[in-house]
Design a protein around this motif. Structure first.
Motif, PDB file in Angstrom:
ATOM      1  N   SER A   1      10.944  49.850  23.850  1.00  0.00           N
ATOM      2  CA  SER A   1       9.587  50.383  23.700  1.00  0.00           C
ATOM      3  C   SER A   1       9.533  51.472  22.630  1.00  0.00           C
ATOM      4  O   SER A   1       8.508  51.640  21.962  1.00  0.00           O
ATOM      5  CB  SER A   1       9.084  50.928  25.040  1.00  0.00           C
ATOM      6  N   SER A   2      10.632  52.209  22.443  1.00  0.00           N
ATOM      7  CA  SER A   2      10.672  53.216  21.378  1.00  0.00           C
ATOM      8  C   SER A   2      10.557  52.549  20.012  1.00  0.00           C
ATOM      9  O   SER A   2       9.872  53.058  19.114  1.00  0.00           O
ATOM     10  CB  SER A   2      11.966  54.025  21.453  1.00  0.00           C
TER      11      SER A   2
ATOM     12  N   ARG B   1       5.400  52.379  29.852  1.00  0.00           N
ATOM     13  CA  ARG B   1       6.782  52.664  29.475  1.00  0.00           C
ATOM     14  C   ARG B   1       7.420  53.591  30.523  1.00  0.00           C
ATOM     15  O   ARG B   1       8.549  53.366  30.955  1.00  0.00           O
ATOM     16  CB  ARG B   1       6.787  53.303  28.083  1.00  0.00           C
TER      17      ARG B   1
ATOM     18  N   HIS C   1      15.916  51.117  24.459  1.00  0.00           N
ATOM     19  CA  HIS C   1      15.004  51.722  23.478  1.00  0.00           C
ATOM     20  C   HIS C   1      14.024  50.706  22.890  1.00  0.00           C
ATOM     21  O   HIS C   1      13.479  50.939  21.805  1.00  0.00           O
ATOM     22  CB  HIS C   1      15.819  52.375  22.356  1.00  0.00           C
TER      23      HIS C   1
END
Length: 433
Positions: free
Chosen positions: A291-292, A414, A289
């Motif tokens: 890039s989140s 992504r 996670h």
């Protein structure tokens, strides 16, 4: 050079000494890089320059920094981090002496260019030393911690530099910073080692064709590009405020006193220092996670900036505190890009991929610094540095263009990077069976 086994790293205390010395040089580089942030108005008066010319100082510094990232990565692979980081420290000391004594705009530009060159030689060396001296399980956290603690150099360039400029004057303040650099460099000469097996590391000479192939392979991986756009999107707002435009924006744009502006810029750095270890822990705990996390942080920065710029009149102090805290978190969030790049590339491409990723945020910062200066000159009646609040609203709104580009590319790569990582994980599972 490969990281030592966990058992060796636990017993080899010299690694922490090497890390501490290299970290002090990175802290020094950030100090030199940020020392103009609270001296922008003084520089405009000393050299009798416009806002666009003032922005040129930081523009050249960032241009050199960004342009040197890939060459520095190759130099580290060839000559080792110790030689490169010490060369950078020497260049910055000479540059600060030149900046202290400069009386013309041209000489001052030359000095800031040398600051950018020396600064460019620092962080990649620190990353390589971390990867060499510590086991893989510690690298993500130490990478984040290195970037975060190093950014405290900006804290030393806020309130203390404001005091030094007022008490020692322009020349005394910058000569003092150069003297600190000389002392830390002498300590590093004694302490730094390229690896546990020797003080110096020399890599094999690479033909130009091999260099091109290595760079192409690094850039071709979607993980490297994702890291680039994470770095691009998260960092530039904090860099523009911390390096040059934060102090003028808070004083002229938001009607704050010099003391309040200095404290707010110091708080920005505190936010960087506090958020870094937290993000490092979260990245290690939830690598899928990463890039989140970057998307959430950029979204928060955009939201708070929007409220500040739309606020009628001067923004209240609580909102400016929220602004510098949220923007400050974007600094360590850019380090997520390096961790993505690290897991996407083999060890032999680590320095070059890190250099590519590091170009992202500083290229965006360079564009923003230039854009703010040009818009301020455009929206300020006459000439000089008496910028009205309205001019700053226009100037700071240029960030939305960079956010639009960065977020679009971040989401795009992504998706691509996750496909590649999924495929690699599946292949590893098949081999394990």
């Amino acid at each position: 050079m490969t990281p030592p086994a966990d058992a060796d790293a636990d017993t080899f205390r010299g690694g922490w000494l090497v890390w501490g010395s290299a970290l002090s040089l990175y802290l020094l580089a950030v100090f030199h890089r940020s020392s103009l942030a609270v001296a922008g108005l003084a520089a405009a008066e000393r050299f009798d320059i416009t806002a666009a010319q003032l922005a040129t100082f930081t523009m050249l510094q960032l241009l050199v920094y960004a342009g040197m990232q890939v060459p520095v990565g190759l130099l580290v692979d060839r000559f080792g981090p110790r030689s490169v980081i010490l060369t950078g420290a020497l260049l910055m000391a000479v540059a600060q002496v030149g900046f202290a004594l400069a009386e013309t705009f041209v000489l001052a530009l030359l000095a800031r260019t040398l600051v950018g060159l020396g600064d460019a030689m620092t962080f990649i060396c620190l990353l390589r030393l971390v990867a060499t001296w510590f086991p893989p399980r510690r690298i993500p956290f130490l990478t984040q911690l290195s970037g975060t603690l190093g950014q405290s150099g900006a804290l030393l360039a806020a309130a203390p530099m404001t005091w030094a400029l007022g008490s020692l004057g322009w020349t005394g303040a910058y000569l003092s910073s150069a003297a600190v650099g000389v002392v830390l460099s002498l300590v590093a000469v004694v302490v730094l080692r390229d690896g546990p097996s020797g003080r110096h590391h020399r890599g094999a000479t690479m033909a130009w064709a091999s260099v091109r192939a290595s760079l192409r392979a690094s850039w071709a991986h979607p993980g490297t590009r994702l890291g680039f756009w994470i770095h691009f999107s998260t960092q530039f707002s904090a860099t523009a405020l911390g390096l040059l435009w934060g102090y003028p924006f808070l004083v002229r744009g938001e009607g704050r006193s010099a003391v309040e502006a200095g404290l707010l810029l110091s708080l920005l750095v505190v936010a960087v220092v506090v958020a870094g270890p937290v993000l490092g822990w979260l990245v290690g705990l939830h690598p899928w996670h990463r890039s989140s996390m970057a998307l959430v942080i950029v979204g928060s920065i955009v939201t708070v900036w929007t409220v500040v710029l739309l606020w009628p009149g001067d923004a209240p102090i609580w909102l400016l505190v929220l602004l510098v805290v949220v923007v400050g978190i974007g600094g360590p969030a850019s380090m997520i890009g390096f961790d993505v790049g690290r897991t996407a590339n083999p060890v032999e491409r680590l320095a070059s991929s890190s250099g590519i990723i590091n170009v992202g945020g500083f290229s965006a910062s360079l564009l923003l610094v230039i854009a703010i200066g040009l818009v301020l000159d455009w929206r300020t009646p006459g000439s000089g540095t008496d910028y009205p609040p309205e001019a700053f609203r226009w100037a700071m709104s240029t960030q939305y263009v960079l956010w639009a580009v960065g977020l679009t590319q971040l989401v795009r790569y992504r998706v691509r990077a996750r496909r590649v990582f999924d495929r690699a994980a599946l292949q590893a599972e098949v081999r394990a069976r």
